[in-house]
Design a protein around this motif. Structure first.
Motif, PDB file in Angstrom:
ATOM      1  N   TRP A  71      34.637  27.254  39.902  1.00  0.00           N
ATOM      2  CA  TRP A  71      35.175  28.450  40.539  1.00  0.00           C
ATOM      3  C   TRP A  71      34.539  29.714  39.982  1.00  0.00           C
ATOM      4  CZ3 TRP A  71      37.356  32.143  37.565  1.00  0.00           C
ATOM      5  CH2 TRP A  71      37.918  31.786  36.346  1.00  0.00           C
ATOM      6  N   GLU A  72      34.035  29.667  38.731  1.00  0.00           N
ATOM      7  CA  GLU A  72      33.366  30.832  38.164  1.00  0.00           C
ATOM      8  C   GLU A  72      32.059  31.114  38.904  1.00  0.00           C
ATOM      9  OE1 GLU A  72      33.839  31.323  33.650  1.00  0.00           O
ATOM     10  OE2 GLU A  72      34.014  29.147  33.925  1.00  0.00           O
ATOM     11  N   GLU A  75      33.070  32.616  42.145  1.00  0.00           N
ATOM     12  CA  GLU A  75      33.485  34.015  41.980  1.00  0.00           C
ATOM     13  C   GLU A  75      32.282  34.949  41.977  1.00  0.00           C
ATOM     14  OE1 GLU A  75      36.820  36.763  41.073  1.00  0.00           O
ATOM     15  OE2 GLU A  75      36.492  34.887  42.135  1.00  0.00           O
ATOM     16  N   SER A  78      30.994  35.082  45.503  1.00  0.00           N
ATOM     17  CA  SER A  78      31.930  35.860  46.317  1.00  0.00           C
ATOM     18  C   SER A  78      31.760  37.357  46.074  1.00  0.00           C
ATOM     19  CB  SER A  78      33.360  35.429  46.005  1.00  0.00           C
ATOM     20  OG  SER A  78      34.286  36.154  46.784  1.00  0.00           O
ATOM     21  N   ARG A  79      31.539  37.734  44.826  1.00  0.00           N
ATOM     22  CA  ARG A  79      31.304  39.148  44.522  1.00  0.00           C
ATOM     23  C   ARG A  79      30.036  39.657  45.211  1.00  0.00           C
ATOM     24  NH1 ARG A  79      34.003  41.533  40.064  1.00  0.00           N
ATOM     25  NH2 ARG A  79      36.183  40.952  40.323  1.00  0.00           N
ATOM     26  N   LYS A 130      42.349  32.825  44.139  1.00  0.00           N
ATOM     27  CA  LYS A 130      40.947  33.194  44.365  1.00  0.00           C
ATOM     28  C   LYS A 130      40.415  32.541  45.639  1.00  0.00           C
ATOM     29  CE  LYS A 130      39.822  33.720  39.444  1.00  0.00           C
ATOM     30  NZ  LYS A 130      39.505  35.162  39.465  1.00  0.00           N
TER      31      LYS A 130
END
Length: 645
Positions: A71-72, A75, A78-79, A130
């Motif tokens: 998920w990191e 993330e 996604s950013r 998230k």
């Protein structure tokens, strides 16, 4: 030695994450309007994330050994997608929207936020939030990008995820309460309530997207909202447009779009009306680019490839952290001009709207025009709402009555002082647009006179309201038309009431503005008005109807280009394809409503100021004949009162 090296890699990675996140926070807070130089900030944060992304690609195995979670990685991607989308909202450049879509699609394929797909035995509530935020953001990007099939797929998965979350975390919270000691039981109960409340809010987001899809994606297989050369460029009138030259020509580069109605259809901070107008003011990729692609990843074109050391990289596999940022080139059309910038404001106060407009006008380049689109009620949102009236669409007793009323409570019918086109200046609520949830006056009221200072620059105004006629000339009221400070404004004013063949067949609480619908999708608006749905006929039937409209618009273009009585306000924008298309659709809308509604009832008719030539008036032969052809083709001629019947 290996552990120490992994620790150094992990520390470097997290330092890069913190640095990139700080820069992202600064860019995220920048305004999404104006031409102030913001590329410097964008380039800095983009460079930081590209460095971070490249670092995690090159050191993936070491980071995984150090405890890096999938998920990191999601993330970070996604950013980057958020960064591209925010830049699209600032600049309206299609390439940024495409890049955002590419990154979000890759996240979806690789299931970065899917805890179950990663082998985790338990779903973490933080990661689940998230994942939900990712779906909401991707839905917005896909919606604006007009990827209808992807929107449907995402919406179904999003709904399933929310339902699953409400079940899982309600059960987990219940278990915690049962296992808790007495002294912490109250805290556990509070935690349970907070989690349940959060997921109920996500449930509302699910309802929003399905409500939006029901209306916003109807008729989408007919033709795009965007300007498409295949549909909107007419070969017969092209030579006349090429030779047309007014005494003054202005370029369309900036637009301000906003709507504010009670209970209006929306998703996130994008309302249905602004979505339609936003799409209408962009280019649709033309030629071979206008092909509906199935919901499949662009990565399936090259499912595997080899890197420098011969290692096979599987782009379709969940383990890959590679996202080819150049793939966006496959979805863009380099031959198209840039889109006009659009400042899309979500439910602004009148003071904020004026502040944004002031910034846009201050930074406006010379010889350019600003389009201002305002869709709002002319009444306080909590005022008593009158029932929709009925008016005959035909004087023949065998024909259906036209039931006219407002689309939703917020778009209430005009007060009695509007009847027959007359208004009383003593009616305070007739003279402003309402941009607020409650109260009277103050920062929620936008008066026609508030726009006057900005008429020192060319303005193209579209006012869609049950008080739109407050902007036309009236000796008893402060108005915009005729009071400009330097440049006469072009005004397209909506009817005070919408009109439908059968109001009860139209869900008026979620249909959006009829006038906006006519300006952005005229055939669909016509069909909605007379009660034809997308399921009533096949594609060939609609294509023939589109051809009738296309021929008519081409004829009207020639008339406007050759008219000696065309006002300079319209002549100076006629060369712009977006504004010209809005003018043509206004002509169509006005003619349709003039033969659909009572002849003397101006509250059902739109107005343009200054007036267009009589040769394209509502009752002119060349205009009305096109409406007759369309009505006959759709077999709804009995809904209209034409001059020759």
């Amino acid at each position: 030695m290996a552990k120490k090296e992994n620790d150094v890699v992990s520390q470097t990675f997290h330092a890069l994450v913190e640095s990139a996140d700080r820069k992202f926070g600064r860019v995220r807070d920048l305004p999404l309007y104006g031409r102030a130089p913001q590329n410097h900030y964008f380039q800095k944060v983009f460079k930081a994330y590209m460095r971070l992304w490249k670092y995690q690609q090159e050191n993936r195995s070491k980071l995984v050994d150090s405890g890096l979670n999938r998920w990191e990685i999601g993330e970070i991607a996604s950013r980057i997608g958020q960064l591209y989308f925010n830049q699209y909202m600032r600049s309206s450049e299609a390439r940024f929207l495409v890049e955002a879509y590419v990154f979000y699609e890759a996240i979806l394929e690789r299931k970065y936020f899917d805890a179950r797909g990663s082998g985790k035995p338990k779903v973490d509530v933080g990661v689940r939030f998230k994942e939900l935020r990712f779906y909401a953001r991707f839905l917005l990007v896909a919606l604006i990008f007009n990827k209808v099939d992807m929107v449907r797929l995402l919406a179904e998965r999003f709904k399933g995820l929310v339902d699953d979350s409400m079940t899982i975390f309600r059960v987990e919270a219940g278990v915690k309460i049962c296992l808790s000691e007495c002294r912490v039981k109250a805290f556990a109960e509070l935690l349970s309530q907070v989690v349940e409340t959060n997921f109920k809010e996500w449930k509302l987001v699910v309802q929003e997207i399905f409500r939006f899809m029901e209306v916003g994606t109807a008729f989408t297989n007919v033709r795009p909202f965007r300007y498409c050369a295949l549909f909107d460029s007419h070969p017969a009138s092209r030579p006349y447009l090429a030779r047309f030259h007014a005494r003054k020509i202005v370029k369309f580069r900036d637009a301000l779009l906003t709507s504010y109605h009670r209970n209006e259809v929306k998703f996130a901070e994008l309302t249905l009306d602004t979505y339609r107008m936003m799409q209408c003011l962009e280019w649709e990729p033309s030629g071979s680019f206008y092909q509906k692609r199935p919901v499949e990843s662009v990565y399936q074109k090259h499912p595997v490839e080899s890197n420098e050391n011969g290692t096979v990289i599987d782009h379709s596999g969940a383990a890959s952290g590679l996202i080819d940022i150049n793939l966006a080139a496959d979805l863009t059309d380099p031959t198209l001009p840039p889109n006009p910038r659009k400042a899309v404001l979500y439910r602004p106060s009148a003071t904020r709207l004026l502040a944004v407009l002031a910034t846009i006008c201050e930074e406006l380049p010379p010889e350019t025009i600003v389009l201002i689109y305002l869709s709002a009620s002319g009444k306080a949102a909590h005022s008593n709402l009158s029932q929709a009236g009925s008016s005959g669409g035909s004087r023949k007793s065998s024909k259906d009555k036209v039931v006219s009323g407002a689309c939703g409570e917020d778009k209430s019918s005009a007060p009695e002082s509007h009847c027959n086109g007359k208004r009383e200046s003593s009616d305070y609520y007739d003279n402003y647009l309402w941009l607020g949830p409650r109260g009277y006056g103050g920062s929620n009221a936008l008066y026609p006179g508030d726009i006057i200072p900005f008429t020192r620059r060319p303005l193209f105004l579209i006012i869609d309201s049950d008080s739109s006629h407050a902007f036309k000339a009236d000796a008893k009221a402060e108005v915009l038309h005729g009071a400009e400070r330097g440049e006469p404004a072009a005004l397209l004013l909506s009817p005070l009431k919408p009109a439908f063949k059968n109001l009860f067949a139209v869900d008026t609480s979620r249909c959006g503005s009829q006038f906006t619908f006519f300006l952005t999708a005229p055939l669909q608006a016509f069909c909605q008005m007379v009660g034809i749905t997308s399921a009533d006929s096949d594609m060939d039937f609609y294509n023939d109807a589109e051809e009738i409209l296309s021929i008519a618009f081409s004829e009207w273009e020639v008339i406007l280009c050759t008219s000696k009585g065309l006002d300079l306000v319209w002549a100076q924008v006629l060369s712009d394809p977006f504004l010209r298309r809005l003018i043509l659709r206004f002509i169509f809308c006005r003619s349709v409503l003039s033969v659909f509604c009572p002849l003397e009832d101006e509250q059902y008719l739109p107005i343009c100021l200054p007036h267009l030539p009589n040769s394209v008036s509502a009752r002119s032969e060349v205009v009305q004949s096109a409406v007759i052809r369309l009505a006959n083709h759709l077999k709804v001629a009995d809904c209209f009162q034409f001059d020759d019947t």
